[in-house]
Each structure stands twice: as structure tokens, then as C-alpha cells.
Design a protein around this motif. Structure first.
Motif, short mmCIF file in Angstrom:
data_model
loop_
_atom_site.label_atom_id
_atom_site.label_comp_id
_atom_site.label_asym_id
_atom_site.label_seq_id
_atom_site.Cartn_x
_atom_site.Cartn_y
_atom_site.Cartn_z
N THR A 63 70.75 -21.58 2.85
CA THR A 63 69.43 -22.77 2.99
C THR A 63 68.37 -22.69 3.85
N TYR A 64 68.51 -22.21 5.11
CA TYR A 64 67.53 -22.18 6.02
C TYR A 64 66.15 -21.41 6.05
N ILE A 65 64.96 -22.22 5.93
CA ILE A 65 64.10 -21.94 5.15
C ILE A 65 63.09 -21.16 7.09
N PRO A 66 63.17 -19.85 6.69
CA PRO A 66 62.35 -19.67 8.13
C PRO A 66 60.51 -20.10 8.22
N PRO A 67 60.72 -19.72 9.26
CA PRO A 67 59.27 -20.43 9.06
C PRO A 67 57.60 -19.94 8.79
N GLN A 68 57.00 -20.17 8.17
CA GLN A 68 55.47 -19.42 7.04
C GLN A 68 55.50 -18.72 8.44
N MET A 99 50.00 -21.83 15.32
CA MET A 99 51.40 -22.68 15.44
C MET A 99 51.61 -23.00 14.79
N PRO A 100 51.48 -24.52 14.95
CA PRO A 100 51.69 -25.70 13.74
C PRO A 100 51.82 -24.94 11.78
N LEU A 101 50.92 -24.48 11.63
CA LEU A 101 50.50 -23.99 10.36
C LEU A 101 51.92 -23.28 9.82
N ALA A 102 52.88 -22.68 10.98
CA ALA A 102 54.67 -22.00 11.29
C ALA A 102 55.07 -23.20 10.12
N LYS A 103 55.53 -24.68 10.49
CA LYS A 103 56.27 -25.96 10.37
C LYS A 103 55.32 -26.14 10.17
N ILE A 104 54.78 -26.11 9.49
CA ILE A 104 54.10 -27.72 8.25
C ILE A 104 54.23 -26.08 7.03
N GLY A 105 54.04 -25.01 6.38
CA GLY A 105 53.53 -23.87 5.54
C GLY A 105 55.36 -24.49 5.80
N LEU A 107 57.50 -26.95 5.41
CA LEU A 107 57.89 -28.41 4.74
C LEU A 107 56.99 -28.28 3.34
N ILE A 108 55.73 -27.51 3.35
CA ILE A 108 55.20 -27.23 1.81
C ILE A 108 55.91 -26.76 0.91
N GLU A 109 56.56 -25.89 1.78
CA GLU A 109 57.84 -24.75 1.18
C GLU A 109 58.51 -25.24 0.35
N SER A 110 60.02 -26.13 1.14
CA SER A 110 60.58 -27.57 0.69
C SER A 110 59.97 -28.35 -0.22
N SER A 111 59.22 -28.90 0.19
CA SER A 111 58.67 -29.78 -1.19
C SER A 111 58.05 -29.20 -2.57
N SER A 152 49.55 -23.31 -1.96
CA SER A 152 49.44 -22.03 -1.19
C SER A 152 47.51 -21.70 -0.32
N PHE A 153 47.02 -21.97 -1.59
CA PHE A 153 45.76 -21.65 -1.67
C PHE A 153 44.83 -22.52 -1.08
N PHE A 154 45.55 -24.00 -1.88
CA PHE A 154 44.50 -25.38 -0.49
C PHE A 154 45.34 -25.48 0.66
N PHE A 155 46.50 -25.04 1.22
CA PHE A 155 47.15 -25.83 2.30
C PHE A 155 46.21 -24.63 3.53
N PHE A 156 45.70 -23.45 2.79
CA PHE A 156 45.23 -22.62 4.11
C PHE A 156 44.20 -23.01 4.34
N TRP A 157 43.08 -23.10 2.81
CA TRP A 157 41.66 -23.37 3.68
C TRP A 157 42.09 -24.70 4.05
N SER A 158 42.32 -25.59 3.37
CA SER A 158 42.15 -27.09 4.78
C SER A 158 42.57 -26.67 5.63
N SER A 159 43.47 -25.85 6.22
CA SER A 159 44.13 -25.91 7.35
C SER A 159 43.30 -25.62 8.44
N VAL A 160 42.28 -23.71 7.63
CA VAL A 160 41.31 -22.48 8.15
C VAL A 160 40.77 -24.41 9.22
N LEU A 161 39.55 -24.70 7.98
CA LEU A 161 38.49 -25.60 7.79
C LEU A 161 38.96 -26.55 8.81
N ILE A 162 39.64 -27.03 8.67
CA ILE A 162 39.89 -28.14 10.25
C ILE A 162 40.30 -27.16 11.20
#
Length: 225
Positions: A63-68, A99-105, A107-111, A152-162
């Protein structure tokens, strides 16, 4: 290009869970394709090698989800291209910021997985009815792929913008200080290769690494500057 990269990320995110096509979600593939798109293979592959080595120890099991890995790799490539960076000393800060995007990803994938699980009861009811006319399985698959793509689309868009505005402010204020740092790609790859060493799962390898670090420390202290 800025608009296409979000679609690019959302599409390759599907290769991670929804559409399995070999190893297309790996950083090396992302870096190579981005280099082919922009013509800057040096920076793109340098970024890809760093992230490939850094999280080499993390593999999907149970059940382990590797980093995004797609998110930080592609975000770093996009930001480096946007800022037109070519030096490792500049790119290193971008790598650290992404690098934090890997862990945030994760969390999003788990949700998303929890959300997709809600369709399990619908599938059970469909199977019990034994109806071949009800398109429940197809609807569940298509809705799952659609939700993953949009998230994924909106996660990446907001992350890159910030990250773009944060990094622009940092480089504007401390750009000269960062430019004075002597940092090469080899240093970054050696640091990232610790992930590959951890992947060996050998105590002797860990002991050798610790001994090498201690020996190097003594050597640095013994040699006069």
C-alpha cells in the motif's frame, strides 16, 4: 509552452496509476522529452538524473505510495527554462524548491484513491446484479481517469505558479550571492546518489559510506587551507 507543460504533466500522471505503459513516468524519460522539446538537454537531463538518483530507494510495494517524481522533475525543468538558467549553482535552488512537490503529490494521489474507493460499492452492486447492460465499470474507469487528469492539471499549474514568483523574489534579492557559490553538477549527483546506496539494503554499504564520510572529514581537517 507554459500552457502545454500542465497538460504534459497531467497526461504523464496517468501513466503512474491509470495507464501503465512501461516506465514513462520516470524522471529520465521526462528530462529527455523536455530536452527534446526545448533543445536544452544539459539542464533537463541533469535535473532528471538528480531526481532519479535521489528517490531510487523508494519503490511501490503493497500500500506504500512512492514519491510523485513527475511533479518535481517537470516543475524544475519548466522553471529552469523560464528563468533561462544554465549553471548548476542556480539550478540547485530550483531543485530544492521543487522537491516538496513529490510529497504533496503523494497526498493528492492518496486523496484521489480514497475518492475512487467510493465507487467500489457501486461495482459490488453491479456484480451482484449480473447485468451486462449497465455500463457501471466503464463509467467508474473513465471518471477515475478524468478526476486524476483534472486534479494533476491544477495541482501542477498552481505549484509552478507559486514557485515561479517565490523563486523570482529570492533570485532578485540574493542572486549575486547564489552566483558566487562554486557548485557543479557532479556535487549534486553525488549527493543524490545516496538514494541509490540506500536502495542496496546492505549494512556493509552503509558502514562503508559512514567510514568514507569520517575519513574525508579527517582529511579536510588535516590539510591546511
Amino acid at each position: 509552452m507554459a500552457g502545454g507543460c500542465k497538460f504534459f504533466f497531467a497526461l504523464f500522471s496517468l501513466f503512474r496509476t491509470s495507464i501503465s505503459i512501461g516506465l514513462l513516468e520516470r524522471p529520465l524519460v521526462i528530462g529527455f522529452l523536455w530536452g527534446a522539446l526545448t533543445g536544452d538537454y544539459s539542464a533537463s537531463l541533469g535535473i532528471a538524473i538528480f531526481f532519479e538518483l535521489f528517490w531510487l530507494d523508494n519503490i511501490p510495494a503493497g500500500t506504500y505510495i512512492p514519491p510523485q517524481l513527475i511533479a518535481p522533475t517537470l516543475a524544475a525543468c519548466v522553471l529552469v527554462t523560464k528563468f533561462e538558467f544554465t549553471q548548476a549553482r542556480q539550478i540547485a535552488l530550483v531543485l530544492l524548491a521543487c522537491m516538496p512537490l513529490a510529497k504533496i503529490g503523494v497526498l493528492i494521489e492518496s486523496s484521489l484513491r480514497q475518492l475512487h474507493n467510493k465507487g467500489y460499492q457501486k461495482l459490488i452492486n453491479w456484480a451482484r446484479k449480473g447485468s451486462t447492460n449497465d455500463p457501471i465499470p466503464g463509467e467508474l474507469v473513465y471518471s477515475s481517469i478524468f478526476r486524476t487528469f483534472i486534479a494533476s492539471f491544477f495541482f501542477f499549474w498552481s505549484s509552478v505558479l507559486i514557485l515561479y514568483y517565490v523563486l523570482r523574489a529570492i533570485f532578485h534579492k540574493w542572486g549575486l550571492t547564489i552566483a558566487a557559490i562554486d557548485l557543479q553538477w557532479s556535487y549534486l549527483w553525488i549527493a543524490a546518489s545516496l538514494g541509490g546506496l540506500l536502495a542496496l539494503r546492505l549494512r556493509k554499504a552503509y558502514a562503508t559510506l559512514a567510514f568514507g564520510i569520517v575519513l574525508s572529514g579527517f582529511f579536510v581537517l588535516a590539510v591546511p587551507v
